[in-house]
Motif scaffolding. Structure first.
Motif, PDB file in Angstrom:
ATOM      1  N   ARG A  55       0.837  -1.195   0.000  1.00 35.97           N
ATOM      2  CA  ARG A  55       0.000   0.000   0.000  1.00 35.97           C
ATOM      3  C   ARG A  55       0.877   1.252   0.000  1.00 35.97           C
ATOM      4  NH1 ARG A  55      -5.206  -1.501   1.329  1.00 35.97           N
ATOM      5  NH2 ARG A  55      -5.784   0.662   1.651  1.00 35.97           N
ATOM      6  N   ALA A  56       0.408   2.260  -0.686  1.00 36.03           N
ATOM      7  CA  ALA A  56       1.140   3.529  -0.734  1.00 36.03           C
ATOM      8  C   ALA A  56       1.409   4.022   0.689  1.00 36.03           C
ATOM      9  CB  ALA A  56       0.333   4.565  -1.515  1.00 36.03           C
ATOM     10  N   GLY A  57       2.632   4.486   0.910  1.00 38.03           N
ATOM     11  CA  GLY A  57       3.036   4.959   2.233  1.00 38.03           C
ATOM     12  C   GLY A  57       3.811   3.923   3.015  1.00 38.03           C
ATOM     13  N   ASN A  58       3.555   2.636   2.742  1.00 38.66           N
ATOM     14  CA  ASN A  58       4.377   1.583   3.330  1.00 38.66           C
ATOM     15  C   ASN A  58       5.719   1.526   2.607  1.00 38.66           C
ATOM     16  OD1 ASN A  58       2.443   0.868   5.154  1.00 38.66           O
ATOM     17  ND2 ASN A  58       1.896  -1.079   4.204  1.00 38.66           N
ATOM     18  N   HIS A  59       6.616   0.706   3.124  1.00 37.75           N
ATOM     19  CA  HIS A  59       7.911   0.523   2.482  1.00 37.75           C
ATOM     20  C   HIS A  59       8.007  -0.882   1.909  1.00 37.75           C
ATOM     21  CE1 HIS A  59       8.792   4.130   4.851  1.00 37.75           C
ATOM     22  NE2 HIS A  59       9.816   4.320   4.027  1.00 37.75           N
TER      23      HIS A  59
ATOM     24  N   ARG B  66      14.417  -0.446   5.328  1.00 33.94           N
ATOM     25  CA  ARG B  66      12.987  -0.399   5.004  1.00 33.94           C
ATOM     26  C   ARG B  66      12.729  -0.491   3.506  1.00 33.94           C
ATOM     27  NH1 ARG B  66      10.229   4.618   7.839  1.00 33.94           N
ATOM     28  NH2 ARG B  66      11.930   5.704   6.784  1.00 33.94           N
ATOM     29  N   GLY B  67      13.720  -0.090   2.710  1.00 35.72           N
ATOM     30  CA  GLY B  67      13.526  -0.075   1.266  1.00 35.72           C
ATOM     31  C   GLY B  67      12.738   1.144   0.826  1.00 35.72           C
ATOM     32  N   VAL B  68      12.443   1.209  -0.467  1.00 37.25           N
ATOM     33  CA  VAL B  68      11.768   2.386  -1.019  1.00 37.25           C
ATOM     34  C   VAL B  68      10.359   2.514  -0.448  1.00 37.25           C
ATOM     35  CG1 VAL B  68      13.099   2.312  -3.152  1.00 37.25           C
ATOM     36  CG2 VAL B  68      10.907   1.138  -3.044  1.00 37.25           C
ATOM     37  N   ARG B  69       9.903   3.750  -0.381  1.00 36.37           N
ATOM     38  CA  ARG B  69       8.504   3.984   0.002  1.00 36.37           C
ATOM     39  C   ARG B  69       7.618   3.660  -1.191  1.00 36.37           C
ATOM     40  NH1 ARG B  69       5.969   6.923   3.964  1.00 36.37           N
ATOM     41  NH2 ARG B  69       7.923   7.863   4.677  1.00 36.37           N
ATOM     42  N   LEU B  70       6.549   2.926  -0.955  1.00 34.79           N
ATOM     43  CA  LEU B  70       5.634   2.537  -2.025  1.00 34.79           C
ATOM     44  C   LEU B  70       4.768   3.730  -2.428  1.00 34.79           C
ATOM     45  CD1 LEU B  70       4.577  -0.963  -0.664  1.00 34.79           C
ATOM     46  CD2 LEU B  70       6.376  -0.432  -2.319  1.00 34.79           C
ATOM     47  N   MET B  71       4.618   3.915  -3.735  1.00 31.07           N
ATOM     48  CA  MET B  71       3.864   5.054  -4.271  1.00 31.07           C
ATOM     49  C   MET B  71       2.883   4.573  -5.324  1.00 31.07           C
ATOM     50  SD  MET B  71       7.022   7.734  -4.734  1.00 31.07           S
ATOM     51  CE  MET B  71       5.957   8.938  -5.533  1.00 31.07           C
ATOM     52  N   PRO B  72       1.728   5.244  -5.448  1.00 26.67           N
ATOM     53  CA  PRO B  72       0.782   4.889  -6.506  1.00 26.67           C
ATOM     54  C   PRO B  72       1.462   4.947  -7.879  1.00 26.67           C
ATOM     55  CG  PRO B  72      -0.220   6.434  -4.976  1.00 26.67           C
ATOM     56  CD  PRO B  72       1.232   6.367  -4.613  1.00 26.67           C
ATOM     57  N   GLY B  73       1.155   3.969  -8.711  1.00 28.13           N
ATOM     58  CA  GLY B  73       1.742   3.921 -10.045  1.00 28.13           C
ATOM     59  C   GLY B  73       2.928   2.976 -10.155  1.00 28.13           C
ATOM     60  N   MET B  74       3.410   2.455  -9.026  1.00 24.43           N
ATOM     61  CA  MET B  74       4.454   1.428  -9.080  1.00 24.43           C
ATOM     62  C   MET B  74       3.835   0.100  -9.506  1.00 24.43           C
ATOM     63  SD  MET B  74       6.783   1.968  -5.668  1.00 24.43           S
ATOM     64  CE  MET B  74       7.872   3.393  -5.481  1.00 24.43           C
ATOM     65  N   THR B  75       4.519  -0.619 -10.370  1.00 25.99           N
ATOM     66  CA  THR B  75       4.084  -1.962 -10.760  1.00 25.99           C
ATOM     67  C   THR B  75       5.189  -2.938 -10.367  1.00 25.99           C
ATOM     68  OG1 THR B  75       4.800  -1.379 -13.012  1.00 25.99           O
ATOM     69  CG2 THR B  75       2.439  -1.400 -12.574  1.00 25.99           C
ATOM     70  N   LEU B  76       4.787  -3.993  -9.658  1.00 24.52           N
ATOM     71  CA  LEU B  76       5.734  -4.915  -9.041  1.00 24.52           C
ATOM     72  C   LEU B  76       5.346  -6.357  -9.330  1.00 24.52           C
ATOM     73  CD1 LEU B  76       5.714  -3.274  -5.476  1.00 24.52           C
ATOM     74  CD2 LEU B  76       7.311  -2.757  -7.339  1.00 24.52           C
ATOM     75  N   ALA B  77       6.337  -7.211  -9.494  1.00 19.46           N
ATOM     76  CA  ALA B  77       6.111  -8.658  -9.584  1.00 19.46           C
ATOM     77  C   ALA B  77       6.517  -9.262  -8.249  1.00 19.46           C
ATOM     78  CB  ALA B  77       6.922  -9.257 -10.727  1.00 19.46           C
ATOM     79  N   VAL B  78       5.526  -9.665  -7.482  1.00 20.09           N
ATOM     80  CA  VAL B  78       5.751 -10.231  -6.143  1.00 20.09           C
ATOM     81  C   VAL B  78       5.653 -11.745  -6.278  1.00 20.09           C
ATOM     82  CG1 VAL B  78       4.877 -10.337  -3.783  1.00 20.09           C
ATOM     83  CG2 VAL B  78       4.808  -8.172  -5.051  1.00 20.09           C
ATOM     84  N   GLU B  79       6.707 -12.468  -5.835  1.00 20.12           N
ATOM     85  CA  GLU B  79       6.757 -13.899  -6.151  1.00 20.12           C
ATOM     86  C   GLU B  79       7.422 -14.751  -5.067  1.00 20.12           C
ATOM     87  OE1 GLU B  79       9.289 -15.012  -9.461  1.00 20.12           O
ATOM     88  OE2 GLU B  79      10.028 -12.970  -9.654  1.00 20.12           O
ATOM     89  N   PRO B  80       6.669 -15.150  -4.048  1.00 17.99           N
ATOM     90  CA  PRO B  80       7.223 -16.068  -3.060  1.00 17.99           C
ATOM     91  C   PRO B  80       7.686 -17.380  -3.699  1.00 17.99           C
ATOM     92  CG  PRO B  80       5.117 -15.190  -2.327  1.00 17.99           C
ATOM     93  CD  PRO B  80       5.277 -14.774  -3.743  1.00 17.99           C
ATOM     94  N   MET B  81       8.891 -17.813  -3.327  1.00 14.58           N
ATOM     95  CA  MET B  81       9.447 -19.122  -3.708  1.00 14.58           C
ATOM     96  C   MET B  81       9.788 -19.824  -2.401  1.00 14.58           C
ATOM     97  SD  MET B  81      11.812 -17.628  -6.754  1.00 14.58           S
ATOM     98  CE  MET B  81      11.687 -15.942  -6.128  1.00 14.58           C
TER      99      MET B  81
END
Length: 251
Positions: free
Chosen positions: A140-144, A190-205
């Protein structure tokens, strides 16, 4: 690190790329059965992608020789399709695929149980999928970025599974792999702050045994070091002003 923020037009193209990839994954399900070679699934899937007017983005990516990564049982990811690899009753089959639609990439992976599998295998599949959705809650936007990683890792840790550390999720857009990298385990930063418009491939292995992996001599196929089963679940997602949107899973 440069994390791209997509415009509304780009997001629409990413949505369509994701929707079309979902169609391909769904279309392959009837072929994931005993007696079918992984090469045959690759051929059928590539034709599906091209029939949709898209390009398979895995083909020749870094020299990868196929359009799909198809990994069986203790193979974690990046299995090379082969006429010799025949799907058997009881297998866990991981299919990782992506396509390019009008210059924009999508990427998604699924793990399938072929016929009757062990209760442990079924549980591993289910928990790996749950790990993705736990991570999604934090997207979610605002999280890291690390909020996603922590959520995935915490869920897998409840079951004492091995969380693969050598491979991670990633940003995606006009390239298959963009910044940022998305580990499936907690980080010190913490990594980058999440912002609207980011597209990510989230992939648990996630491995049934230890986290350690090795590369086979083909330089692509990643396997568990202890020979334990592994599962993989991935979607391309969009960070919005509210709930995250899954671009490769619409139903």
């Amino acid at each position: 690190m440069s994390v791209s923020i997509k415009t509304e037009h780009e997001i629409e193209l990413m949505r369509e790329a994701g929707h079309l990839l979902e169609k391909v994954h769904d279309g392959l399900i009837p072929y994931i059965k005993p007696g079918v070679s992984t090469k045959e699934i690759d051929r059928i899937g590539e034709q599906m992608i091209r029939d949709l007017g898209c390009i398979p983005n895995f083909l020749n990516y870094g020299g990868f020789p196929a359009s799909f990564c198809i990994s069986l049982n203790d193979e974690v990811v990046h299995g090379i399709p082969s006429e010799e690899k025949i799907i058997q009753e009881g297998d866990l089959v991981k299919i990782d695929a992506g396509l390019i639609y009008k210059g924009y990439h999508s990427d998604a992976a699924r793990t399938y149980a072929v016929g009757e599998v062990s209760p442990q295998a079924r549980k591993l599949m289910d928990v790996t999928r749950e790990c993705f959705f736990e991570g999604l809650k934090a997207a979610r936007a605002g999280n890291h970025l690390n909020d996603i990683s922590k959520a995935i890792g915490a869920h897998a840790a409840k079951y004492h599974y091995g969380i693969v550390r050598d491979l991670v999720g990633h940003g995606i857009g006009t390239h298959l792999h963009e910044d940022p990298q998305i580990p499936n385990f907690p980080q010190k930063r913490r990594g980058v702050r999440l912002m609207p418009g980011m597209t990510l491939a989230v992939e648990p292995m996630i491995n049934l045994g230890r986290a350690d992996v090795a590369w086979l001599d083909d330089e692509w196929t990643v396997v568990t070091m202890d020979g334990s089963l592994s599962a993989h679940y991935e979607n391309t997602i969009l960070i919005t002003d509210g709930d995250p949107e899954i671009l490769t899973l619409t139903k």
